[in-house]
Write an enzyme that holds these catalytic residues in place. Structure first.
Site, short mmCIF file in Angstrom:
data_model
loop_
_atom_site.label_atom_id
_atom_site.label_comp_id
_atom_site.label_asym_id
_atom_site.label_seq_id
_atom_site.Cartn_x
_atom_site.Cartn_y
_atom_site.Cartn_z
N SER A 152 0.80 -1.33 0.20
CA SER A 152 -0.04 0.20 0.22
C SER A 152 0.83 1.13 -0.08
CB SER A 152 -0.94 -0.04 1.22
OG SER A 152 -2.11 0.95 1.01
N LYS A 192 -20.92 18.07 6.71
CA LYS A 192 -19.98 18.47 7.99
C LYS A 192 -19.46 17.46 8.85
CE LYS A 192 -16.68 21.26 9.48
NZ LYS A 192 -15.70 21.69 8.77
#
Length: 284
Positions: free
Chosen positions: A116, A168
């Site tokens: 990764s 948000k």
């Protein structure tokens, strides 16, 4: 007359003893230091370990810059033993490795795991050496959220949120994601995934489509990665040293230079602890 000769004989004797003692000391000193070989300058290769989760790029960046400026260091080896980490930190190191390759050879030596984000960094180097059984690849992006809305309901706790915009509080653990939020996050992950694929394609000089075929998060052994063009050679750390010598045109023995061990202060320890605690955010 004989009494007058004694002081002269004494001085001569002292001088002879002094010369013998100094000669013996110098001989021993030369043998200890292997004096003849020290007349030749030993070439240096810098070694930067990248271990564990990649959550903070600052130390590796400073080490790369320091080794790049050191004219005595002819090549740099990145010893990677990492399962991956944060996107931003991995990208920062990738970019600095690419800049470093413009002036010095950078070789990656993969340990047990270089997957990764660990592979993201490796792709920027001049050459990658992996063990046949190294776990690598895992080209992909993942985002995880802890969700315990059912537990909140069972214990009778309510949570009220006041926010400035619809997204948000995206990923808040007290509620499930909405369809629009999932769509937004999928777009975000797809964008970062394309960045990852493009970086590997550029670093490895591979067609984007070829990288995209194996960029589904799958892990590969070092041997499989070599077949796929993600790794250049199979070998251990000492083989990586040999490769570094070859690419940097170094003959003879080399000194391996490691970064100075930095003492961590209380704030550093707290920062690392917090970073690892929130490691389940956006990672690659």
């Amino acid at each position: 007359m004989s009494k007058k000769k004694h002081p002269i004989l004494f001085v001569v004797l002292v001088l002879i003893i002094t010369v013998l003692v100094l000669g013996t000391v110098m001989t021993a000193f030369r043998k200890y230091l292997n004096y003849p070989s020290r007349l030749a300058f030993t070439q240096k290769i810098g070694v930067i370990p990248i271990e564990g989760a990649i959550v903070d790029s600052r130390a590796v960046l400073s080490q790369l810059v320091e080794f790049k400026k050191d004219n005595g260091i002819k090549a740099i080896i990145l010893r990677i033993d990492s399962p991956g980490g944060g996107v931003g930190a991995s990208q920062e190191i990738y970019r600095e490795v690419k800049k470093t390759t413009l002036s010095k050879k950078v070789i990656v030596s993969m340990g047990g795991v270089a997957a990764s984000g660990g592979y993201y960094i490796a792709a920027a180097s001049d050459e990658i050496v992996a063990n046949p059984g190294t776990i690598t690849g895992s080209i992909g992006v993942i985002m995880e959220f802890v969700q315990f809305s059912e537990l909140i309901k069972k214990i009778g706790v309510d949570l009220e949120v006041v926010k400035s915009g619809e997204f948000k509080d995206i990923g808040s653990p007290h509620r499930e994601l909405s369809d629009k939020e999932r769509e937004l996050l999928n777009e975000l992950i797809a964008d970062i995934q394309e960045q990852f694929v493009a970086a590997v394609a550029e670093g490895r000089d591979l067609p984007v489509e070829e990288v995209r075929k194996i960029a589904d998060g799958r892990i590969l052994s070092g041997a499989m990665a070599k077949e796929a063009g993600l790794v250049d050679r199979l070998g251990n750390f000492q083989d990586a040293v040999t490769v570094a010598k070859e690419l940097a045109n170094i003959e003879g023995e080399v000194d391996l230079v490691y970064p100075k061990v930095r003492k961590l202060g209380m704030l550093d320890l707290l920062f690392e602890s917090a970073a690892r605690s929130f490691y389940n955010g956006l990672i690659n």
